[in-house]
Design an enzyme around this catalytic site. Sequence first.
Site, PDB file in Angstrom:
ATOM      1  N   LYS A 164      -5.881  11.966   2.411  1.00  0.00           N
ATOM      2  CA  LYS A 164      -5.184  10.917   1.667  1.00  0.00           C
ATOM      3  C   LYS A 164      -6.016   9.636   1.631  1.00  0.00           C
ATOM      4  CE  LYS A 164      -2.649   7.940   3.520  1.00  0.00           C
ATOM      5  NZ  LYS A 164      -1.706   6.966   4.091  1.00  0.00           N
ATOM      6  N   ASN A 165      -6.602   9.261   2.765  1.00  0.00           N
ATOM      7  CA  ASN A 165      -7.331   7.997   2.830  1.00  0.00           C
ATOM      8  C   ASN A 165      -8.628   8.026   2.034  1.00  0.00           C
ATOM      9  OD1 ASN A 165      -5.355   6.863   4.428  1.00  0.00           O
ATOM     10  ND2 ASN A 165      -6.400   7.299   6.360  1.00  0.00           N
TER      11      ASN A 165
ATOM     12  N   ARG B 133      -0.010  -0.268   0.648  1.00  0.00           N
ATOM     13  CA  ARG B 133      -1.047  -1.295   0.752  1.00  0.00           C
ATOM     14  C   ARG B 133      -2.327  -0.914   0.017  1.00  0.00           C
ATOM     15  NH1 ARG B 133      -0.754  -5.514   3.786  1.00  0.00           N
ATOM     16  NH2 ARG B 133      -3.020  -5.610   3.693  1.00  0.00           N
TER      17      ARG B 133
ATOM     18  N   CYS C 270       3.130  -5.212   7.065  1.00  0.00           N
ATOM     19  CA  CYS C 270       3.630  -3.844   7.176  1.00  0.00           C
ATOM     20  C   CYS C 270       3.976  -3.585   8.629  1.00  0.00           C
ATOM     21  CB  CYS C 270       2.609  -2.836   6.670  1.00  0.00           C
ATOM     22  SG  CYS C 270       1.197  -2.633   7.749  1.00  0.00           S
TER      23      CYS C 270
ATOM     24  N   ARG D 180      -2.649  -7.053   8.349  1.00  0.00           N
ATOM     25  CA  ARG D 180      -3.770  -6.523   7.574  1.00  0.00           C
ATOM     26  C   ARG D 180      -4.046  -7.344   6.320  1.00  0.00           C
ATOM     27  NH1 ARG D 180      -3.204  -0.082   7.217  1.00  0.00           N
ATOM     28  NH2 ARG D 180      -1.050  -0.452   6.654  1.00  0.00           N
ATOM     29  N   PRO D 181      -4.492  -8.610   6.468  1.00  0.00           N
ATOM     30  CA  PRO D 181      -4.718  -9.464   5.301  1.00  0.00           C
ATOM     31  C   PRO D 181      -5.880  -8.953   4.454  1.00  0.00           C
ATOM     32  CG  PRO D 181      -5.605 -10.483   7.278  1.00  0.00           C
ATOM     33  CD  PRO D 181      -4.849  -9.269   7.733  1.00  0.00           C
TER      34      PRO D 181
ATOM     35  N   ASP E 291      -8.172 -11.001   3.033  1.00  0.00           N
ATOM     36  CA  ASP E 291      -9.139 -12.084   2.865  1.00  0.00           C
ATOM     37  C   ASP E 291     -10.573 -11.573   2.769  1.00  0.00           C
ATOM     38  OD1 ASP E 291      -8.690 -11.361   5.568  1.00  0.00           O
ATOM     39  OD2 ASP E 291      -9.726 -13.153   6.260  1.00  0.00           O
ATOM     40  N   LEU E 292     -10.891 -10.460   3.439  1.00  0.00           N
ATOM     41  CA  LEU E 292     -12.247  -9.924   3.355  1.00  0.00           C
ATOM     42  C   LEU E 292     -12.535  -9.389   1.951  1.00  0.00           C
ATOM     43  CD1 LEU E 292     -12.542  -8.010   6.762  1.00  0.00           C
ATOM     44  CD2 LEU E 292     -13.340 -10.310   6.203  1.00  0.00           C
TER      45      LEU E 292
ATOM     46  N   ASP F 138      -5.730   6.010  13.745  1.00  0.00           N
ATOM     47  CA  ASP F 138      -4.732   6.878  13.135  1.00  0.00           C
ATOM     48  C   ASP F 138      -4.439   8.125  13.976  1.00  0.00           C
ATOM     49  OD1 ASP F 138      -4.262   5.209  11.043  1.00  0.00           O
ATOM     50  OD2 ASP F 138      -5.355   6.366   9.543  1.00  0.00           O
TER      51      ASP F 138
ATOM     52  N   ILE G 228      -7.451  -2.037  16.775  1.00  0.00           N
ATOM     53  CA  ILE G 228      -7.547  -2.152  15.315  1.00  0.00           C
ATOM     54  C   ILE G 228      -6.353  -2.897  14.731  1.00  0.00           C
ATOM     55  CG2 ILE G 228      -7.906  -0.905  13.160  1.00  0.00           C
ATOM     56  CD1 ILE G 228     -10.164  -0.560  15.193  1.00  0.00           C
TER      57      ILE G 228
ATOM     58  N   ARG H 255       4.435  10.474   3.311  1.00  0.00           N
ATOM     59  CA  ARG H 255       3.333   9.650   2.817  1.00  0.00           C
ATOM     60  C   ARG H 255       1.975  10.242   3.175  1.00  0.00           C
ATOM     61  NH1 ARG H 255       2.987   4.775   5.504  1.00  0.00           N
ATOM     62  NH2 ARG H 255       1.268   4.438   4.059  1.00  0.00           N
TER      63      ARG H 255
END
Length: 421
Positions: free
Chosen positions: A22-23, A95, A119, A124-125, A127-128, A309, A331, A401
Site C-alpha cells: 500500500k505504501n 494523509r 492523526c 506529521r506536519p 513543512d518538509l 509500522d 518516529i 485500510r
Amino acid sequence: MDRILIEGGVPLEGLVTISGAKNAALPLMAACLLTDEPLELENVPDLADIASMQRLLQVLGVEARHLPGAPGKLTLTCENVLSTTAPYDLVRRMRASVLVLGPLVAREGIARVSLPGGCAIGTRPIDLHLAGLEAMGATIELADGYVTAKAPGGLKGGIVRLRSPSVGATENLMLAASLAKGPTEIHGAAREPEIVDLAHLLRAMGASVEGEGSPTLHITGADRLSGTRHAILPDRIEAGTYAMAAAITGGRVTLQSCRTELLGAAIAKLAECGVALEPTEDGMIASRANGPLKGVDVITQPFPGFATDLQAQFMALMCVAEGASMITETIFENRFMHAPELTRMGANITVHGSSALVRGVGRLTGAPVMATDLRASVSLVLAALAADGQTEINRVYHLDRGYEQIERKLGNLGARIERVA
C-alpha cells in the site's frame, strides 16, 4: 460498524500470498498526474486507502480503469487535469493524499491541497514538503485550511535538504522534480524500499533518477513524461505481520511473493527473539524456533532500521515472550495506543514517554478491545490469535485500510476468525 471475532489458540499453518505494498502504491498512483499517457499498475492491493486515492485522482481528472478479469491491475490516465484543488473532504480520509501536491504544481504550475491535519499516531506536519517545493521555485500560501503552491513558469531544479528522512516528503519532491527544469538534489532523503520502487517508475517514465536507497537523490526532470507499466513491490509490513502471526501462535506459515531483504533490521530482531525465517525461492517460511520466544529490545528507526509500522505487532509478540522487552518509538508520537488494549487482554506493559517496557506473561486472555489505528488494529489481531478464549475487536475499518482480505487469509491458515456486521 463491523467487528472481528477471534477464537484464539490455533497454530497457523499453510501458505499466504503477500499483497502489493500500500505504501508504495499510493505515490505510484499519484505519478499518473505527471503524464497524459496511461500508467498501468500491477499488483495493486484492494484496500480502503487505495480506493480513497483513486477517488481523489478522479476528482482531479484521472480516468481509472480496473482491467476485467485481472484483479490487481489498474490503469490510470490523466489526459487533462480538470481541477488543481484536492478538497478537504477527500484529503481528510488519508494523509497520503498530500502526494498530489508535487505532481500538480509540476504539471499545472499551481496546486491547492487541503492541509491533512493531525492523526491518531501524531501530527506529521508537511513543512518538509513545502520547504522542498520552495527550494524548487514554488511560492507557498496557507489560508483557510489549504496550502496553495504556485510556480507559473514551472518548477526549477534545486538543492533540497531534509532535516529528517521523511518518506512522504521524499516521495512528493521526487514526483515534483521529475517535471522540473534542470537537476534537483535531495539530501537527507528517505531510503525505504517504497522510495526505490518510485524511482524505478519515474525512470521508466523518462525522468533521470539516481541514488535511490541512499541519503542523496539526483533527479533531472524531463520536458515530458510518458506512460509505462509497473508491478508494485510486495508489502514488507504485511509480510512481517504474517511472520509474527506464525510465531505468536506456534505455527508454520509459508509467505509467498515477498522478499526478506525488504524487512531490514526486523530480520535480525525476529531471529533474536526466536522467530525462524527460512528463505524460499519466492519468499520465506516463518515459524517459532526451538523453545519459547524471548524478550528483545527494539528501537524504531528509518529504513534499514526496525520499521515503526512493525512496532505494534512486535509488542504483541513480546507480550507472550519470556523475560522483558523495551520498545522505543522514535518516529511518531502517540504510537503506543494499542498498549492499554493489550493490557485488557492480560499483557504487562508500562509506558514511559516514548518507551514501553513489556514483561512477558506467557499467555493472553480474550477480551473486548478497540483498534485506534491501522497497525494497532493488527497487533490486536495477533494477540487475539494467541489468546485463550474469544476476542472482540471493534473499529476494524482501520484494518481495511492496509490489510487485504485479512479474514480470508488468516482463515485459510486455520484461524477461527469472523467479521460481524
